[in-house]
Each structure stands twice: as C-alpha cells, then as structure tokens.
Design a protein around this motif. Structure first.
Motif, PDB file in Angstrom:
ATOM      1  N   SER A 102      45.739  -6.875 -36.947  1.00  0.00           N
ATOM      2  CA  SER A 102      45.084  -6.951 -35.640  1.00  0.00           C
ATOM      3  C   SER A 102      45.243  -8.383 -35.130  1.00  0.00           C
ATOM      4  O   SER A 102      45.059  -9.340 -35.895  1.00  0.00           O
ATOM      5  CB  SER A 102      43.593  -6.602 -35.804  1.00  0.00           C
ATOM      6  OG  SER A 102      42.796  -7.331 -34.903  1.00  0.00           O
ATOM      7  N   THR A 103      45.595  -8.526 -33.864  1.00  0.00           N
ATOM      8  CA  THR A 103      45.797  -9.877 -33.317  1.00  0.00           C
ATOM      9  C   THR A 103      44.465 -10.646 -33.280  1.00  0.00           C
ATOM     10  O   THR A 103      44.435 -11.857 -33.477  1.00  0.00           O
ATOM     11  CB  THR A 103      46.433  -9.807 -31.910  1.00  0.00           C
ATOM     12  OG1 THR A 103      45.634  -8.961 -31.081  1.00  0.00           O
ATOM     13  CG2 THR A 103      47.849  -9.267 -31.962  1.00  0.00           C
ATOM     14  N   GLN A 111      50.142  -3.064 -33.963  1.00  0.00           N
ATOM     15  CA  GLN A 111      49.006  -3.427 -34.826  1.00  0.00           C
ATOM     16  C   GLN A 111      48.721  -2.228 -35.735  1.00  0.00           C
ATOM     17  O   GLN A 111      48.648  -1.090 -35.257  1.00  0.00           O
ATOM     18  CB  GLN A 111      47.753  -3.697 -34.005  1.00  0.00           C
ATOM     19  CG  GLN A 111      47.870  -4.820 -32.991  1.00  0.00           C
ATOM     20  CD  GLN A 111      46.553  -5.023 -32.244  1.00  0.00           C
ATOM     21  OE1 GLN A 111      45.905  -6.029 -32.393  1.00  0.00           O
ATOM     22  NE2 GLN A 111      46.164  -4.060 -31.438  1.00  0.00           N
ATOM     23  N   ARG A 145      41.788  -3.049 -33.260  1.00  0.00           N
ATOM     24  CA  ARG A 145      40.341  -2.813 -33.209  1.00  0.00           C
ATOM     25  C   ARG A 145      39.844  -2.693 -31.775  1.00  0.00           C
ATOM     26  O   ARG A 145      40.162  -3.506 -30.921  1.00  0.00           O
ATOM     27  CB  ARG A 145      39.611  -3.961 -33.915  1.00  0.00           C
ATOM     28  CG  ARG A 145      40.023  -4.044 -35.369  1.00  0.00           C
ATOM     29  CD  ARG A 145      39.812  -5.427 -35.911  1.00  0.00           C
ATOM     30  NE  ARG A 145      38.414  -5.723 -36.037  1.00  0.00           N
ATOM     31  CZ  ARG A 145      37.878  -6.918 -35.814  1.00  0.00           C
ATOM     32  NH1 ARG A 145      38.633  -7.908 -35.424  1.00  0.00           N
ATOM     33  NH2 ARG A 145      36.605  -7.120 -35.962  1.00  0.00           N
ATOM     34  N   GLY A 146      39.039  -1.672 -31.541  1.00  0.00           N
ATOM     35  CA  GLY A 146      38.400  -1.494 -30.240  1.00  0.00           C
ATOM     36  C   GLY A 146      36.931  -1.825 -30.326  1.00  0.00           C
ATOM     37  O   GLY A 146      36.442  -2.226 -31.395  1.00  0.00           O
ATOM     38  N   ARG A 147      36.212  -1.666 -29.238  1.00  0.00           N
ATOM     39  CA  ARG A 147      34.771  -1.906 -29.266  1.00  0.00           C
ATOM     40  C   ARG A 147      34.100  -0.794 -30.070  1.00  0.00           C
ATOM     41  O   ARG A 147      34.637   0.279 -30.254  1.00  0.00           O
ATOM     42  CB  ARG A 147      34.199  -1.946 -27.845  1.00  0.00           C
ATOM     43  CG  ARG A 147      34.692  -3.167 -27.062  1.00  0.00           C
ATOM     44  CD  ARG A 147      34.253  -3.089 -25.608  1.00  0.00           C
ATOM     45  NE  ARG A 147      32.845  -3.324 -25.460  1.00  0.00           N
ATOM     46  CZ  ARG A 147      32.059  -2.672 -24.589  1.00  0.00           C
ATOM     47  NH1 ARG A 147      32.560  -1.760 -23.801  1.00  0.00           N
ATOM     48  NH2 ARG A 147      30.769  -2.950 -24.512  1.00  0.00           N
ATOM     49  N   LYS A 156      41.562   5.324 -18.735  1.00  0.00           N
ATOM     50  CA  LYS A 156      41.501   3.929 -19.198  1.00  0.00           C
ATOM     51  C   LYS A 156      42.896   3.301 -19.265  1.00  0.00           C
ATOM     52  O   LYS A 156      43.799   3.838 -19.895  1.00  0.00           O
ATOM     53  CB  LYS A 156      40.821   3.902 -20.569  1.00  0.00           C
ATOM     54  CG  LYS A 156      40.590   2.504 -21.091  1.00  0.00           C
ATOM     55  CD  LYS A 156      39.448   2.488 -22.081  1.00  0.00           C
ATOM     56  CE  LYS A 156      39.403   1.235 -22.896  1.00  0.00           C
ATOM     57  NZ  LYS A 156      38.190   1.089 -23.676  1.00  0.00           N
TER      58      LYS A 156
HETATM   59  C1  BTN Z   1      38.160  -1.431 -26.333  1.00  0.00           C
HETATM   60  O1  BTN Z   1      38.277  -1.034 -25.175  1.00  0.00           O
HETATM   61  O2  BTN Z   1      37.603  -0.746 -27.201  1.00  0.00           O
HETATM   62  C2  BTN Z   1      38.706  -2.784 -26.704  1.00  0.00           C
HETATM   63  C3  BTN Z   1      40.132  -2.698 -27.130  1.00  0.00           C
HETATM   64  C4  BTN Z   1      40.740  -4.045 -27.470  1.00  0.00           C
HETATM   65  C5  BTN Z   1      42.122  -3.901 -28.053  1.00  0.00           C
HETATM   66  C6  BTN Z   1      42.809  -5.220 -28.225  1.00  0.00           C
HETATM   67  S1  BTN Z   1      44.508  -5.046 -28.624  1.00  0.00           S
HETATM   68  C7  BTN Z   1      44.627  -6.743 -28.991  1.00  0.00           C
HETATM   69  C8  BTN Z   1      43.339  -7.148 -29.694  1.00  0.00           C
HETATM   70  N1  BTN Z   1      43.453  -6.953 -31.118  1.00  0.00           N
HETATM   71  C9  BTN Z   1      42.656  -5.993 -31.547  1.00  0.00           C
HETATM   72  O3  BTN Z   1      42.579  -5.611 -32.732  1.00  0.00           O
HETATM   73  N2  BTN Z   1      41.940  -5.487 -30.533  1.00  0.00           N
HETATM   74  C10 BTN Z   1      42.238  -6.154 -29.298  1.00  0.00           C
END
Ligand code: BTN
Length: 263
Positions: A33-34, A55, A59-61, A127
């Motif tokens: 993950s960045t 990736q 990871r998201g929220r 989205k």
């Molecule tokens: C969301 O809407 O849930 C947030 C998503 C965020 C995704 C980005 S991709 C680059 C960065 N690295 C991650 O692991 N997540 C964020």
C-alpha cells in the motif's frame, strides 16, 4: 493500445518549480500500500510521494480494501510535515477532495462531478475517487499521509459491489496518468499552503458548488450507530451539518454518509 506506465521524469517535468526541490518521488511496480510505505519510511522534511502500478493491500476507509488493478489507475500517497494541530485533519480531508476536483477541472473534466462528505468523489451516483488520510507524530512534529485513489482507465473491476466509474468512462478516452499526477501534486501544494496561511473559510464556498449530499435525506454510519437526517452543508471546521428527523440540528465529525434509498 499503448499503455503508459508511471514515469518519474514525466511527472517531475510537470511539477511547479517552487515545489520540485521539496519533492521526493518513490515509484513502484507493485507494493502492499502506498500509504503504508510512507508510514514506514524514515521521517524527513521533504514532501515524500509514493506511487505504484498496483497495490496488493490497497487500503480504503473503514478497513475496506481498495482494488488496484495494474497500470490502470492512480494509487498515490503524499507525506507532508505540517505546522498544525491535529484538528486541522477534518479540513485537510475536505481540501484533499477539493484538490481532486480542481485537478480534474484543469483537465476540463467537471461536468457532474460531486464531493460526498467528507471527501469521496462521485459522478452520476458512482464513485470515481477515494481518500484515506492518516497521521504520524514524532518529536512534537505532525506528519500527514494523504492517500488518493482515482479510477482513471479501468473499464472493468471485478468483485466491486458498490457502483464506481472512471475518467475513461466519463470522457471516453484513455488518460496518461503522469499528467494527472503532476497536476495533483501542484494543486495539493497550493491548497495545503492556502489552508495553512488563510484557513478554511475560502474553501467553503467552493465546497457548496460540489456538495453531493446537500438537502438530501442521508444516513451516517458510525460503527454500530446510525444517524438519519437532512444534510445541510459543512461548517467552518469542515464538519457536516445535519437536521435530524426530530428537527434537531447536529454536527457530524466522522462517519460514512449514504443517501437514503427513498431519495
Ligand atoms: C476510500 O474511499 O475508502 C479511500 C480509498 C483510498 C485509496 C488510496 S489508493 C492510494 C493510497 N494507498 C492506500 O492503501 N490507500 C490509498
């Protein structure tokens, strides 16, 4: 069709001169993950930027997974050292959404783009981009990690349950991500500086133009707690104003917003 991979030289060429010396770029073919990379990277006073073609643990929220198909979309994280209090994080999260809108605007993509509080970017109820902000503290210094995922060239992503779209779908064209990324870095630099110098007020008006939830009946999910009401924009701290169905006015600081089904 020719696929453009991420290209550090192309990205650097597009970064404004006042920022370029402060930026350090890390580009990977594949990474977990960045955001995670920047969390573990030694702290510096540079603007550290991490990008990847894919990736494996995007990871998201709310602990969700962010699908990251190879070389199709933007998976971007930036780490900034801020002279600010942690309570700026809500406004920072809002201005990151605004930054994406301004970046798309510079590419002439604005038609029908909206921001769902606090910072999801939507087009036609689907989205387009998401943001994950994290923070680190060391020796009284605050570092923020701004993670941005923008669906750029994907036309098909399997296993996604929620409606999504991409720039390719909106504009019917293939995009070179390098150009978008330079633009994103420039806009982020400008907006963070403006937020730190002049505060949030100037961004509120911009927000109103793009507010996806305004006057809609919504629900806010905070863990097991669900709050329903009508969204009424944001206050000067970037918090969501809500009129509950009991007519009580409340302020929401965090949570996931959804439009109620009968809207
Ligand atoms: C969301 O809407 O849930 C947030 C998503 C965020 C995704 C980005 S991709 C680059 C960065 N690295 C991650 O692991 N997540 C964020």
């Amino acid at each position: 069709m020719k696929i453009n991979l991420l290209n550090a030289n192309l990205i650097k060429t597009g970064i404004e001169t006042n920022l370029i010396n402060k930026v350090s770029l890390h580009i990977f073919d594949s990474i977990d993950s960045t955001n995670l990379f920047l969390k573990n990277l030694t702290l510096t006073n540079k603007i550290e930027i991490c990008l990847a073609e894919t990736q494996t643990k995007g990871r998201g929220r709310f602990g969700k997974h962010w699908h990251s198909p190879y070389a199709e979309n933007i998976y971007f994280s930036a780490r900034w050292q801020l002279n600010a209090e942690l309570n700026t994080l809500t406004t920072l999260s809002i201005i990151t959404g605004i930054t994406i809108i301004k970046t798309l605007d510079a590419l002439n993509i604005t038609q029908g783009i909206k921001i769902k509080w606090p910072n999801d970017i939507y087009w036609q109820n689907k989205k387009l981009a998401g943001i994950l902000i994290e923070s680190l503290h060391k020796d009284n210094k605050l570092f923020i990690i701004i993670g941005i995922g923008i669906n750029v060239n994907s036309t098909e992503i399997t296993n996604l349950t929620n409606p999504w779209c991409s720039l390719a779908e909106i504009t019917n064209q293939y995009w070179d991500r390098n150009i978008i990324i330079s633009n994103l870095i420039n806009q982020l630099g400008t907006n963070i500086k403006q937020l730190m110098q002049n505060g949030f007020a100037e961004f509120s008006q911009f927000w109103q133009k793009y507010d996806y939830l305004y006057d809609k009946q919504i629900t806010i999910t905070q863990g097991k707690n669900i709050i329903s009401g009508v969204a009424k924009g944001i206050n000067k701290h970037g918090q969501l104003k809500l009129i509950k169905n009991t007519n009580q006015k409340i302020i929401i600081n965090s949570g996931e917003a959804s439009i109620a089904l009968h809207n």
